[in-house]
Design a protein around this motif. Sequence first.
Motif, PDB file in Angstrom:
ATOM      1  N   ILE A   1       0.613  -1.426  -0.168  1.00  0.00           N
ATOM      2  CA  ILE A   1      -0.383   0.297  -0.227  1.00  0.00           C
ATOM      3  C   ILE A   1       0.641   1.020   0.257  1.00  0.00           C
ATOM      4  CG2 ILE A   1      -1.581   1.604   1.393  1.00  0.00           C
ATOM      5  CD1 ILE A   1      -3.122  -0.613  -0.097  1.00  0.00           C
ATOM      6  N   GLU A   2       2.344   1.522   0.157  1.00  0.00           N
ATOM      7  CA  GLU A   2       2.552   2.526   0.533  1.00  0.00           C
ATOM      8  C   GLU A   2       3.438   3.330  -0.319  1.00  0.00           C
ATOM      9  OE1 GLU A   2       6.290   3.622   3.564  1.00  0.00           O
ATOM     10  OE2 GLU A   2       5.898   1.996   3.858  1.00  0.00           O
ATOM     11  N   LYS A   3       4.046   1.770  -0.838  1.00  0.00           N
ATOM     12  CA  LYS A   3       4.566   2.307  -2.685  1.00  0.00           C
ATOM     13  C   LYS A   3       3.281   2.359  -3.586  1.00  0.00           C
ATOM     14  CE  LYS A   3       8.004  -1.132  -2.545  1.00  0.00           C
ATOM     15  NZ  LYS A   3       8.746  -2.133  -2.690  1.00  0.00           N
ATOM     16  N   ILE A   4       2.210   2.357  -3.182  1.00  0.00           N
ATOM     17  CA  ILE A   4       0.930   2.755  -4.279  1.00  0.00           C
ATOM     18  C   ILE A   4       1.128   3.821  -3.777  1.00  0.00           C
ATOM     19  CG2 ILE A   4      -1.655   1.974  -5.182  1.00  0.00           C
ATOM     20  CD1 ILE A   4      -0.833  -0.990  -4.644  1.00  0.00           C
TER      21      ILE A   4
ATOM     22  N   ASN B   1       0.993   4.120   9.128  1.00  0.00           N
ATOM     23  CA  ASN B   1       0.773   2.970   9.036  1.00  0.00           C
ATOM     24  C   ASN B   1       0.259   2.291   7.652  1.00  0.00           C
ATOM     25  OD1 ASN B   1       0.686   3.046  12.362  1.00  0.00           O
ATOM     26  ND2 ASN B   1      -1.832   3.580  11.878  1.00  0.00           N
ATOM     27  N   LEU B   2       1.455   2.642   7.111  1.00  0.00           N
ATOM     28  CA  LEU B   2       1.065   2.277   5.262  1.00  0.00           C
ATOM     29  C   LEU B   2       1.604   1.426   4.802  1.00  0.00           C
ATOM     30  CD1 LEU B   2       0.284   5.657   3.675  1.00  0.00           C
ATOM     31  CD2 LEU B   2      -1.533   4.319   4.552  1.00  0.00           C
ATOM     32  N   ASP B   3       2.658   0.326   5.724  1.00  0.00           N
ATOM     33  CA  ASP B   3       3.196  -0.485   5.002  1.00  0.00           C
ATOM     34  C   ASP B   3       2.707  -1.940   5.621  1.00  0.00           C
ATOM     35  OD1 ASP B   3       5.593  -1.931   4.432  1.00  0.00           O
ATOM     36  OD2 ASP B   3       6.937  -2.103   6.103  1.00  0.00           O
ATOM     37  N   VAL B   4       1.802  -2.123   4.867  1.00  0.00           N
ATOM     38  CA  VAL B   4       0.968  -3.622   4.863  1.00  0.00           C
ATOM     39  C   VAL B   4       0.783  -3.764   3.279  1.00  0.00           C
ATOM     40  CG1 VAL B   4      -1.702  -3.506   4.573  1.00  0.00           C
ATOM     41  CG2 VAL B   4      -0.962  -1.907   6.316  1.00  0.00           C
TER      42      VAL B   4
ATOM     43  N   LYS C   1      -9.791  17.495  -4.394  1.00  0.00           N
ATOM     44  CA  LYS C   1     -11.081  17.914  -5.251  1.00  0.00           C
ATOM     45  C   LYS C   1     -12.114  19.605  -4.263  1.00  0.00           C
ATOM     46  CE  LYS C   1     -13.120  17.411  -8.609  1.00  0.00           C
ATOM     47  NZ  LYS C   1     -14.398  16.610  -9.942  1.00  0.00           N
ATOM     48  N   TYR C   2     -12.625  18.571  -3.145  1.00  0.00           N
ATOM     49  CA  TYR C   2     -13.469  18.961  -2.280  1.00  0.00           C
ATOM     50  C   TYR C   2     -12.906  19.120  -1.207  1.00  0.00           C
ATOM     51  CZ  TYR C   2     -16.511  17.113  -5.904  1.00  0.00           C
ATOM     52  OH  TYR C   2     -17.821  16.441  -6.475  1.00  0.00           O
ATOM     53  N   THR C   3     -11.604  19.571  -1.407  1.00  0.00           N
ATOM     54  CA  THR C   3     -10.774  20.132   0.195  1.00  0.00           C
ATOM     55  C   THR C   3     -10.155  21.561  -0.244  1.00  0.00           C
ATOM     56  OG1 THR C   3     -10.025  17.750   0.783  1.00  0.00           O
ATOM     57  CG2 THR C   3      -9.317  19.613   1.277  1.00  0.00           C
ATOM     58  N   ASP C   4     -10.565  22.637   0.578  1.00  0.00           N
ATOM     59  CA  ASP C   4      -9.839  23.882   0.256  1.00  0.00           C
ATOM     60  C   ASP C   4      -8.303  24.154   0.567  1.00  0.00           C
ATOM     61  OD1 ASP C   4     -12.744  24.351   0.366  1.00  0.00           O
ATOM     62  OD2 ASP C   4     -13.167  24.853   1.834  1.00  0.00           O
ATOM     63  N   GLU C   5      -8.352  24.810   0.074  1.00  0.00           N
ATOM     64  CA  GLU C   5      -6.722  25.203   0.335  1.00  0.00           C
ATOM     65  C   GLU C   5      -6.531  25.330   2.054  1.00  0.00           C
ATOM     66  OE1 GLU C   5      -5.629  29.004  -1.521  1.00  0.00           O
ATOM     67  OE2 GLU C   5      -6.461  28.441  -3.795  1.00  0.00           O
ATOM     68  N   LYS C   6      -4.765  24.584   2.062  1.00  0.00           N
ATOM     69  CA  LYS C   6      -4.258  24.901   3.370  1.00  0.00           C
ATOM     70  C   LYS C   6      -5.226  24.050   3.695  1.00  0.00           C
ATOM     71  CE  LYS C   6      -2.710  29.629   3.179  1.00  0.00           C
ATOM     72  NZ  LYS C   6      -2.491  30.540   3.685  1.00  0.00           N
ATOM     73  N   GLY C   7      -6.152  22.688   3.127  1.00  0.00           N
ATOM     74  CA  GLY C   7      -6.835  21.217   3.897  1.00  0.00           C
ATOM     75  C   GLY C   7      -5.960  20.780   4.596  1.00  0.00           C
ATOM     76  N   LYS C   8      -6.180  19.666   4.463  1.00  0.00           N
ATOM     77  CA  LYS C   8      -5.616  18.588   5.254  1.00  0.00           C
ATOM     78  C   LYS C   8      -5.986  17.308   4.387  1.00  0.00           C
ATOM     79  CE  LYS C   8      -3.215  15.964   9.052  1.00  0.00           C
ATOM     80  NZ  LYS C   8      -3.536  16.194  10.770  1.00  0.00           N
ATOM     81  N   ILE C   9      -5.221  16.204   4.350  1.00  0.00           N
ATOM     82  CA  ILE C   9      -5.937  15.056   4.543  1.00  0.00           C
ATOM     83  C   ILE C   9      -4.567  13.861   4.074  1.00  0.00           C
ATOM     84  CG2 ILE C   9      -5.887  13.004   1.809  1.00  0.00           C
ATOM     85  CD1 ILE C   9      -6.365  15.276  -0.093  1.00  0.00           C
ATOM     86  N   THR C  10      -5.503  13.060   5.165  1.00  0.00           N
ATOM     87  CA  THR C  10      -4.759  11.491   5.824  1.00  0.00           C
ATOM     88  C   THR C  10      -5.337  10.049   5.736  1.00  0.00           C
ATOM     89  OG1 THR C  10      -5.186  13.286   7.654  1.00  0.00           O
ATOM     90  CG2 THR C  10      -4.843  10.471   8.603  1.00  0.00           C
ATOM     91  N   ILE C  11      -4.099   9.612   5.206  1.00  0.00           N
ATOM     92  CA  ILE C  11      -4.236   8.493   4.791  1.00  0.00           C
ATOM     93  C   ILE C  11      -3.328   7.406   5.555  1.00  0.00           C
ATOM     94  CG2 ILE C  11      -3.552   6.898   2.621  1.00  0.00           C
ATOM     95  CD1 ILE C  11      -3.136   9.210   0.920  1.00  0.00           C
ATOM     96  N   ASN C  12      -4.594   6.161   5.929  1.00  0.00           N
ATOM     97  CA  ASN C  12      -3.958   5.477   6.920  1.00  0.00           C
ATOM     98  C   ASN C  12      -4.268   4.149   6.702  1.00  0.00           C
ATOM     99  OD1 ASN C  12      -2.983   4.350   9.835  1.00  0.00           O
ATOM    100  ND2 ASN C  12      -5.247   4.912  10.593  1.00  0.00           N
ATOM    101  N   THR C  13      -4.070   2.913   7.125  1.00  0.00           N
ATOM    102  CA  THR C  13      -4.582   1.832   7.240  1.00  0.00           C
ATOM    103  C   THR C  13      -5.057   1.042   8.411  1.00  0.00           C
ATOM    104  OG1 THR C  13      -2.149   0.543   7.574  1.00  0.00           O
ATOM    105  CG2 THR C  13      -3.046   1.490   4.988  1.00  0.00           C
ATOM    106  N   GLU C  14      -6.244   0.765   8.983  1.00  0.00           N
ATOM    107  CA  GLU C  14      -6.618  -0.073  10.043  1.00  0.00           C
ATOM    108  C   GLU C  14      -6.755  -1.789  10.091  1.00  0.00           C
ATOM    109  OE1 GLU C  14     -10.174   1.236  11.481  1.00  0.00           O
ATOM    110  OE2 GLU C  14      -9.249   3.283  11.375  1.00  0.00           O
TER     111      GLU C  14
ATOM    112  N   LEU D   1      -7.626   0.319   4.119  1.00  0.00           N
ATOM    113  CA  LEU D   1      -7.144   1.926   3.290  1.00  0.00           C
ATOM    114  C   LEU D   1      -7.910   3.219   4.179  1.00  0.00           C
ATOM    115  CD1 LEU D   1      -5.112   2.733   2.712  1.00  0.00           C
ATOM    116  CD2 LEU D   1      -5.805   3.235  -0.660  1.00  0.00           C
ATOM    117  N   ILE D   2      -7.386   3.550   4.625  1.00  0.00           N
ATOM    118  CA  ILE D   2      -8.691   5.068   5.013  1.00  0.00           C
ATOM    119  C   ILE D   2      -7.989   6.546   3.958  1.00  0.00           C
ATOM    120  CG2 ILE D   2      -9.736   6.511   7.109  1.00  0.00           C
ATOM    121  CD1 ILE D   2      -9.643   4.172   7.699  1.00  0.00           C
ATOM    122  N   ILE D   3      -8.520   7.425   3.335  1.00  0.00           N
ATOM    123  CA  ILE D   3      -8.526   8.540   2.950  1.00  0.00           C
ATOM    124  C   ILE D   3      -9.530   9.286   3.449  1.00  0.00           C
ATOM    125  CG2 ILE D   3      -7.887  10.009   1.235  1.00  0.00           C
ATOM    126  CD1 ILE D   3      -7.736   7.549  -0.564  1.00  0.00           C
ATOM    127  N   GLU D   4      -9.020  10.578   4.137  1.00  0.00           N
ATOM    128  CA  GLU D   4      -9.889  11.286   4.954  1.00  0.00           C
ATOM    129  C   GLU D   4      -9.100  12.170   4.542  1.00  0.00           C
ATOM    130  OE1 GLU D   4     -11.288  12.144   9.426  1.00  0.00           O
ATOM    131  OE2 GLU D   4     -10.090  10.585   9.178  1.00  0.00           O
TER     132      GLU D   4
END
Length: 342
Positions: free
Chosen positions: A192-195, A218-221, A243-256, A264-267
């Motif tokens: 997942i991390e490489k992707i 936690n992307l080394d899965v 597209k739907y995140t405003d400027e200076k926003g934040k995206i978190t990518i995590n795995t459980e 894989l969670i993209i928030e």
Amino acid sequence: MSLKEYLIDKIKFIIFYVLLMSFISAVVYLDGLVKIRLGNILYINAIGLTLLLLYFLLDYFPMKKYYSTINYIAKNRKEDILTSLPKAKNYEQALWSEIVMSIYREQQQKLDKLYEGKKEGSEFIDSWVHEVKTPIAVSRLIIENSWNKSKNETLNSIEEEIDKIDSCIEQALYYSKIDDFSKDYFVNENNIEKIIKELLKKNAKAFINKKISIELLNLDVNVCTDKKWILFIIDQILSNSLKYTDEKGKITINTETNNKEKVLIIEDNGVGIKEEDLNRVFNKGFTGYNGRKEYKSTGMGLYLAKRLAVKLGHDITIESAYGKYTKVKLHFPKLMDYFNLN
């Protein structure tokens, strides 16, 4: 159905009747204990033949009407076959009618599916053309207004629009392959991390231009999937977040990980999705309040991502609070569950 055709159809019965009456007549005539004149035997055969002809006449006309109707339907290729079929006169006809209706319904379902596919393809092309025209028009405006801008700024702006066109073309290519999916995938173990890093590199300019921060956890899965298709699926989700995140926003990518699956969670902390739109975000062509009101969207990205994910044995779910966040989850079943699913 002519009388000749009807009699040919009944030839076995006629031969059986002739042999049976001949046998009975011979036994009675040759029996020494029973004295029956030849005239009486001929009279009995005449009565039997009369009753046989009467049976044929009573059977022929309903059969003629039945087969004439069938013949008319066959020659005129009537579309409403199910209601046009005549009522069956016997068990054999009832079985044949059931077979015809079953085949007709099956073919009708195939035609309906083909029609829906053609309609869906036409709608996709229409929306795709409108979407791809936008960056082309913007590129022209950039060129027209480039006289008071630096060369690098102009080129960067044009490159950004070209990337949008490239994304549209990629979406169209994957859409065209969706029905032949089984011929073009290979499931193996992927990290997942490489992707994710490959996709972040691809979308680096979008992150930089909107000054959106990224957090990776936690992307080394490793997951079992097809790399080419999963890259496209995650890219559609990530593009939506951008597209739907405003400027200076934040995206978190995590795995459980749990006993049944890896997720894989993209928030993002973007505009979110209205509650009434949540159950329809994966519908073909659905853009929702955000897509109609504030952003240009065809509503095909998540639709394609969902369809391809399901074909791979994965799934996508989404949760959101309007004005606060959107969390998209890509579910990868554990290996045993994956094979049970397929």
